[in-house]
Design a protein around this motif. Sequence first.
Motif, short mmCIF file in Angstrom:
data_model
loop_
_atom_site.label_atom_id
_atom_site.label_comp_id
_atom_site.label_asym_id
_atom_site.label_seq_id
_atom_site.Cartn_x
_atom_site.Cartn_y
_atom_site.Cartn_z
N VAL A 33 -20.67 -32.25 -9.99
CA VAL A 33 -19.58 -31.33 -10.31
C VAL A 33 -20.11 -29.90 -10.12
CG1 VAL A 33 -17.93 -30.60 -12.05
CG2 VAL A 33 -18.66 -33.00 -11.97
N TYR A 35 -19.68 -25.91 -10.40
CA TYR A 35 -18.98 -24.91 -11.20
C TYR A 35 -19.13 -23.55 -10.53
CZ TYR A 35 -19.34 -28.66 -14.60
OH TYR A 35 -19.25 -29.86 -15.22
N PRO A 83 -14.67 -29.12 -11.05
CA PRO A 83 -14.46 -29.89 -12.29
C PRO A 83 -13.10 -30.59 -12.34
CG PRO A 83 -15.21 -27.64 -12.78
CD PRO A 83 -15.08 -27.73 -11.31
N GLU A 84 -12.05 -29.92 -11.84
CA GLU A 84 -10.71 -30.50 -11.97
C GLU A 84 -10.52 -31.73 -11.08
OE1 GLU A 84 -11.49 -27.47 -11.06
OE2 GLU A 84 -10.53 -26.91 -9.16
N ALA A 86 -13.05 -33.99 -10.65
CA ALA A 86 -14.13 -34.94 -10.96
C ALA A 86 -13.58 -36.30 -11.37
CB ALA A 86 -15.04 -34.38 -12.04
N ALA A 105 -23.41 -32.97 -14.05
CA ALA A 105 -22.28 -32.21 -14.57
C ALA A 105 -22.66 -31.64 -15.93
CB ALA A 105 -21.05 -33.11 -14.73
N ASP A 109 -17.99 -32.48 -19.37
CA ASP A 109 -17.48 -33.25 -18.23
C ASP A 109 -18.17 -34.61 -18.15
OD1 ASP A 109 -15.51 -31.51 -17.34
OD2 ASP A 109 -16.96 -30.29 -16.22
#
Lengths: 396, 324
Positions: A33, A35, A83-84, A86, A105, A109
Amino acid sequence: MKRLAHALALGFAMLFGADMAAAVEVRAAVLRVDYPALAPISRFEARPDDLGFAGAALATEDNATTGSFLGHGFETATRAVPPEEAGAALEDLIAAGHAHIAIHARADDLLRLADAAGERALIYNVGARDTRLRDADCRANVLHVTPSAAMLADAVAQFAVWKRWPDWLLVHGSNPADLALADDYRRAAAKFGAEIVEERLFEDTGGARRTDTGHVLVQRQLPVFMQGAGDHDVVVAADASDVFAPYLPFHLWTPRPVLGSGGLRPASFHPAHEAWGATQFQRRFEAQAGRYVREADYDTWLALRVLGEAVTRTGTAGIAEVRDYVLSDAFELAAFKGVPVTVRAWNGQLRQPVLLHDGRITVSVSPQEGFLHQVSPLDTLGIDAPESACTAFAEE
Amino acid sequence: MKTLATATALILPLLAGPALAGKAFVSNERGNTVTVIDTDSWEVLAEFAAGNRPRGITLSPDGTRLYVCASDDNLVRVFDTETYEELPSLPSGPDPELFVLHPSGNPLFIANEDDNLVTVTDVETRTVLEEIPVGVEPEGMAISPDAAIVINTSETTNMAHFIDTETYEIVHNVLVDQRPRYAEYTGDGSKLYVSSEIGGTVSVIEIGEDGTGEIARKIGFEVAGVLPEWLQPVGVKVTQDGSRVFVALGPANRVAVIDGATDEVLDYLLVGQRVWQMAFTPDERYLITTNGNSNDVSVIDVAAEEVVRSIPVGQQPWGVAVTD
């Protein structure tokens, strides 16, 4: 030609070395993930696109080479997502038959993904070092391959105590991750008999870090921030956000060694590390990836090697079988750190030595000599069974 | 008088052959040299440059040629054992670490640590005969007394690979404990000892009619006051009659003495720091151990099972080979 030779060897291995061979196809995955993040303080630490994936590639090759003698095939899918996305990526991987998933992550998460996976996948945590994930927030389907912040803090504390530097000035950042890390250092100090004689909070006010005149301001401002402290042996920095700690070593008011997030830093691995055959790992990694290894690469390599070793020894890639074997006393694995790594059956954390490096060399390796434990010296690092709030593993 | 003695010493080996002046050759991994020790007087005779990162070291059967794995030069360097002059090198494949010479003196079987290969090199024509794919990080090499099987141990795959020396194909694999470093046959070929550095054990493989075999038992180690993690078996040597097995225990700074009949540990001998590889003198009176961290070798009296002396050598001694 070499490839052909290898294929032939594989064929012969299946013909002749087949005593314990039964075809097993292992489908693993790495889910990373990504960021939004500012550039790191040092451009040496800029994030490569294949972070973690390069370690996975080496592990998959290692596992496949071993598997070629046993009839075990290994493939590893890799996904890097915001993240959205994952959750959807995890579902895709599980639907495609990937039962062993290394996740890089942040803590929240990781928990969300592990809970979504449930019994459909075994999760290998290769990114989140938050101690709480091994403690009250532990999950039965998560193995923590990356060391916890508590293990890293204990590694630093043991070194300081071994050096007879018991009086610490703790400087920590203001973000939640910095505050959690400061807690790890407070707990480590208490555990090993060091004393935090004073604490300072370095407020993260944002703003430019690597401007052309950055060092000019740092050189004037940091010593002022650090002046007027009482007697202390060392400065311990808790800066999970990478805001100020790397600047500390030469910009203190009172000249003292810096440990923690700056100066002498704890790590699961480091590209200069050579002891215990690590040179071979470094060379193989560099030949394949074209760059130096990062902790995330090593952690991911190790996660997939844990899986590979379990498959080699048990002849199956079943989630329950692999998990049971890895948590059992029979499991041990060489990881270029001088002692076998094993797994704490009560919280799924991989026991391992922690390197202490200065950015160029391995300075020391914890646990330090003289720190003893009834189970393993490695259990002097991190939360131990009697103090653990993890219950997910006890219900079995 | 002294001049005469020196002159005699110089001439004698030429007249009487190598039988009188035994020499131990020690590869110094960090010092990039080979140290030469007289095995009668135990004096250091010479130290010569041996290429970059010299590790595995062995001798031709007639004792005239010394082979050294120059790991960082990606070749095997060859030296004259009398003059220490360098002879033409042998191709080895990348990063050669350990090797074993066919009892006839040719070919050489070389473990290529970085490339998961065993390279077979003809030492006369100086050509590569074959590259055999093996497990990850090949290291230990041994050849059966009948020369039918070559063993390679792979440190990350954790196997002993049995390679047919006629076909160069792997005919059998045995899974052992973590990080197998060294393999050694008994003189009669009935047993194969494989040390596992991180596993902390030596696997005893009993060899059957077809030259393959399975693990019959594992030897563990225990020394009061030494952390179990430090008992890391590396080098293994077996007396020709099979009665004694010596195992170097790395950072435990000890050599274990094992009864070859029962495979029980009898004693631990304190040697230098990080004891790595070993070699007997040809008469088996002495066993010489390389001690990587104390930059010396220890000499064990084999019959007495006692350490009788230590001799400073170059930087980080790794391997040793002895002529008679």
